[in-house]
Design a protein around this motif. Sequence first.
Motif, mmCIF file in Angstrom:
data_model
loop_
_atom_site.group_PDB
_atom_site.id
_atom_site.type_symbol
_atom_site.label_atom_id
_atom_site.label_comp_id
_atom_site.label_asym_id
_atom_site.label_seq_id
_atom_site.Cartn_x
_atom_site.Cartn_y
_atom_site.Cartn_z
ATOM 1 N N ILE A 381 0.857 -1.180 0.000
ATOM 2 C CA ILE A 381 0.000 0.000 0.000
ATOM 3 C C ILE A 381 0.896 1.235 0.000
ATOM 4 O O ILE A 381 1.755 1.382 0.872
ATOM 5 C CB ILE A 381 -0.933 0.019 1.222
ATOM 6 C CG1 ILE A 381 -1.919 -1.153 1.157
ATOM 7 C CG2 ILE A 381 -1.690 1.345 1.306
ATOM 8 C CD1 ILE A 381 -2.823 -1.263 2.363
ATOM 9 N N PRO A 382 0.758 2.132 -0.968
ATOM 10 C CA PRO A 382 1.632 3.311 -1.016
ATOM 11 C C PRO A 382 1.279 4.304 0.088
ATOM 12 O O PRO A 382 0.120 4.428 0.481
ATOM 13 C CB PRO A 382 1.370 3.900 -2.407
ATOM 14 C CG PRO A 382 0.006 3.432 -2.768
ATOM 15 C CD PRO A 382 -0.173 2.092 -2.114
ATOM 16 N N GLN A 383 2.292 5.011 0.562
ATOM 17 C CA GLN A 383 2.070 5.985 1.620
ATOM 18 C C GLN A 383 1.107 7.076 1.181
ATOM 19 O O GLN A 383 0.377 7.644 1.999
ATOM 20 C CB GLN A 383 3.408 6.593 2.058
ATOM 21 C CG GLN A 383 3.325 7.348 3.371
ATOM 22 C CD GLN A 383 4.690 7.692 3.925
ATOM 23 O OE1 GLN A 383 5.709 7.196 3.452
ATOM 24 N NE2 GLN A 383 4.737 8.549 4.928
ATOM 25 N N SER A 384 1.075 7.359 -0.118
ATOM 26 C CA SER A 384 0.177 8.393 -0.627
ATOM 27 C C SER A 384 -1.295 8.021 -0.477
ATOM 28 O O SER A 384 -2.168 8.893 -0.548
ATOM 29 C CB SER A 384 0.483 8.667 -2.104
ATOM 30 O OG SER A 384 0.299 7.486 -2.883
ATOM 31 N N MET A 385 -1.589 6.723 -0.255
ATOM 32 C CA MET A 385 -2.974 6.277 -0.100
ATOM 33 C C MET A 385 -3.410 6.215 1.358
ATOM 34 O O MET A 385 -4.579 5.938 1.644
ATOM 35 C CB MET A 385 -3.151 4.892 -0.729
ATOM 36 C CG MET A 385 -3.158 4.887 -2.248
ATOM 37 S SD MET A 385 -4.630 5.674 -2.931
ATOM 38 C CE MET A 385 -5.906 4.504 -2.469
ATOM 39 N N LEU A 386 -2.492 6.476 2.291
ATOM 40 C CA LEU A 386 -2.819 6.296 3.705
ATOM 41 C C LEU A 386 -3.952 7.213 4.148
ATOM 42 O O LEU A 386 -4.853 6.792 4.878
ATOM 43 C CB LEU A 386 -1.581 6.532 4.572
ATOM 44 C CG LEU A 386 -0.562 5.404 4.603
ATOM 45 C CD1 LEU A 386 0.568 5.746 5.553
ATOM 46 C CD2 LEU A 386 -1.210 4.098 5.008
ATOM 47 N N GLY A 387 -3.890 8.473 3.743
ATOM 48 C CA GLY A 387 -4.938 9.392 4.162
ATOM 49 C C GLY A 387 -6.310 8.923 3.717
ATOM 50 O O GLY A 387 -7.273 8.950 4.491
ATOM 51 N N TYR A 388 -6.397 8.459 2.489
ATOM 52 C CA TYR A 388 -7.675 7.965 1.973
ATOM 53 C C TYR A 388 -8.140 6.745 2.765
ATOM 54 O O TYR A 388 -9.313 6.660 3.157
ATOM 55 C CB TYR A 388 -7.529 7.611 0.496
ATOM 56 C CG TYR A 388 -8.753 6.952 -0.085
ATOM 57 C CD1 TYR A 388 -9.842 7.697 -0.511
ATOM 58 C CD2 TYR A 388 -8.833 5.560 -0.173
ATOM 59 C CE1 TYR A 388 -10.973 7.091 -1.024
ATOM 60 C CE2 TYR A 388 -9.958 4.949 -0.686
ATOM 61 C CZ TYR A 388 -11.021 5.712 -1.115
ATOM 62 O OH TYR A 388 -12.139 5.092 -1.605
ATOM 63 N N PHE A 389 -7.232 5.803 3.009
ATOM 64 C CA PHE A 389 -7.632 4.586 3.707
ATOM 65 C C PHE A 389 -7.952 4.847 5.180
ATOM 66 O O PHE A 389 -8.818 4.183 5.762
ATOM 67 C CB PHE A 389 -6.552 3.520 3.580
ATOM 68 C CG PHE A 389 -6.609 2.761 2.272
ATOM 69 C CD1 PHE A 389 -7.791 2.198 1.836
ATOM 70 C CD2 PHE A 389 -5.484 2.611 1.482
ATOM 71 C CE1 PHE A 389 -7.865 1.515 0.632
ATOM 72 C CE2 PHE A 389 -5.544 1.927 0.281
ATOM 73 C CZ PHE A 389 -6.733 1.375 -0.149
ATOM 74 N N VAL A 390 -7.241 5.778 5.810
ATOM 75 C CA VAL A 390 -7.561 6.120 7.200
ATOM 76 C C VAL A 390 -8.965 6.699 7.278
ATOM 77 O O VAL A 390 -9.762 6.363 8.169
ATOM 78 C CB VAL A 390 -6.526 7.105 7.769
ATOM 79 C CG1 VAL A 390 -6.992 7.653 9.116
ATOM 80 C CG2 VAL A 390 -5.174 6.424 7.934
ATOM 81 N N ASN A 391 -9.283 7.588 6.339
ATOM 82 C CA ASN A 391 -10.630 8.167 6.304
ATOM 83 C C ASN A 391 -11.672 7.092 6.019
ATOM 84 O O ASN A 391 -12.746 7.066 6.638
ATOM 85 C CB ASN A 391 -10.687 9.260 5.232
ATOM 86 C CG ASN A 391 -12.043 9.935 5.166
ATOM 87 O OD1 ASN A 391 -12.553 10.425 6.167
ATOM 88 N ND2 ASN A 391 -12.636 9.963 3.979
ATOM 89 N N LEU A 392 -11.353 6.182 5.097
ATOM 90 C CA LEU A 392 -12.296 5.112 4.766
ATOM 91 C C LEU A 392 -12.486 4.171 5.956
ATOM 92 O O LEU A 392 -13.595 3.701 6.222
ATOM 93 C CB LEU A 392 -11.786 4.341 3.548
ATOM 94 C CG LEU A 392 -12.759 3.363 2.881
ATOM 95 C CD1 LEU A 392 -13.976 4.096 2.356
ATOM 96 C CD2 LEU A 392 -12.065 2.616 1.742
ATOM 97 N N SER A 393 -11.399 3.906 6.688
ATOM 98 C CA SER A 393 -11.500 2.986 7.835
ATOM 99 C C SER A 393 -12.369 3.558 8.940
ATOM 100 O O SER A 393 -12.979 2.810 9.712
ATOM 101 C CB SER A 393 -10.111 2.662 8.373
ATOM 102 O OG SER A 393 -9.533 3.792 9.005
ATOM 103 N N SER A 394 -12.422 4.896 9.043
ATOM 104 C CA SER A 394 -13.303 5.493 10.054
ATOM 105 C C SER A 394 -14.764 5.175 9.751
ATOM 106 O O SER A 394 -15.594 5.047 10.661
ATOM 107 C CB SER A 394 -13.085 7.009 10.112
ATOM 108 O OG SER A 394 -13.499 7.629 8.898
ATOM 109 N N LYS A 395 -15.100 5.024 8.472
ATOM 110 C CA LYS A 395 -16.447 4.599 8.097
ATOM 111 C C LYS A 395 -16.624 3.100 8.345
ATOM 112 O O LYS A 395 -17.679 2.657 8.812
ATOM 113 C CB LYS A 395 -16.711 4.919 6.622
ATOM 114 C CG LYS A 395 -16.593 6.382 6.249
ATOM 115 C CD LYS A 395 -16.806 6.579 4.747
ATOM 116 C CE LYS A 395 -16.620 8.014 4.316
ATOM 117 N NZ LYS A 395 -16.790 8.193 2.857
#
Length: 440
Positions: A381-395
Amino acid sequence: MTKRGWWLVLLNFLVPGSAQVLAGSRRLGRFGLGATLTLWVLAIVAGVSYLLWPAVVLTVFTSFIGLWALAIVLAFYAVVWVVLTLDTLRLVRLVRAAPGARPLIAMFATILMVVVAGTASYGAYVATSASGFLSSVFTAGPSVPPVDGRYNILLLGGDAGDDREGMRPDSISVVSIDAETGQATMIGLPRDLQWFPFSDGSPLADVYPEGYGSIDGCEVGDDPSACQLNWVYTEVELKSPEMYPNAVSEGSEPGIEGMRDAAEGITGLSIQYYVLIDMQGFSDLIDALGGVDIDVQSRVPVHSDDTFTDVAFWFEPGMQHMDGYHALWFARSRHGTSDYDRMNRQHQLQEAILAQANPTNVLAKFEAVASAGTQVVKTDIPQSMLGYFVNLSSKTKTLPINSVNLTPDNDIDPTDPDYDVIRQMIDTALAPAPTETPAE
């Protein structure tokens, strides 16, 4: 003078720099006020931006540059706060305050300085540590879009025991996440699944056009019954790594890429990323999180050694708080249970850890979690995708996790599976819930 002292200390806390403007060096006060107002503006902008574009803000603060910028800002304000507080104590002129109030004023100012400056300093430390941790775990590769509105991640629990040739993933799942809602579905793949196809274009599909081991066995043995899913990693990694020449440079391994192609062939899904968890080091991560709470459904033995035969004691049904050592035994225990029971327990443990790894818990024990995480997790998983996945994981955390286990309980025989039926099961599980049309 006593009242003046209390007011100056309180103003220094509420609006750093204001004490100097009122009673001291206006030049220092203007600097302090400017720094304070700048911090307030930055906080307001960040807060509003998070409400409007949470994924963008999280991406900034999970990037190398963003984390180091945050660390520098926090360190700067920690120093400013210490300087202003010490200068405020000079302005208070304790010798002119009431004798009984002098130690109280000094103690109050010192406590505020330690709490605020210490918090900022710890935040700077966490930011720099997080930057190193994230850079060591996550890759610098490009991000990829969802396929059919979903992100599909291959989750492998690897076990490289002393009695094994290389590592074999004993826990194999595909986690499919709706890219909009965050709804997650965990598809459990039995490690003893046989005759499975590989995805189109896979080098393994050329070697096994009729399914893994269906013609003359496989590289790990001539007996087709030995050609089961978790052996693909060993075969490719140890015997045929040349099948995936770019795997290492892209943050993966040949064995992992073989498992990805197998999982895609079984599920019919395009798998964008993988996460490999080293089960041997898994207990350190659980200990770092302070243990994990598991609702034990039936008696599970804890063994006295790695033979999985002698029982030291049993986990009784009910809620149990487990440290890393016992949680690992809970997931791996074989005495009197089947591989499918182990699959269910491993999925249960994974879900419990996801619930336990909340931001407050991780930040409070960040150093231990980061140290354990670098030894436990490998991913592309690229570091550039972390923000998106962190936000998605909150859902995702607010929704129940759906499960599709390809086991006999669901009428799937791993030794003679019908992959058309399997894919239909998965398609049904991933189909969006029907929306009710309001009556006219």
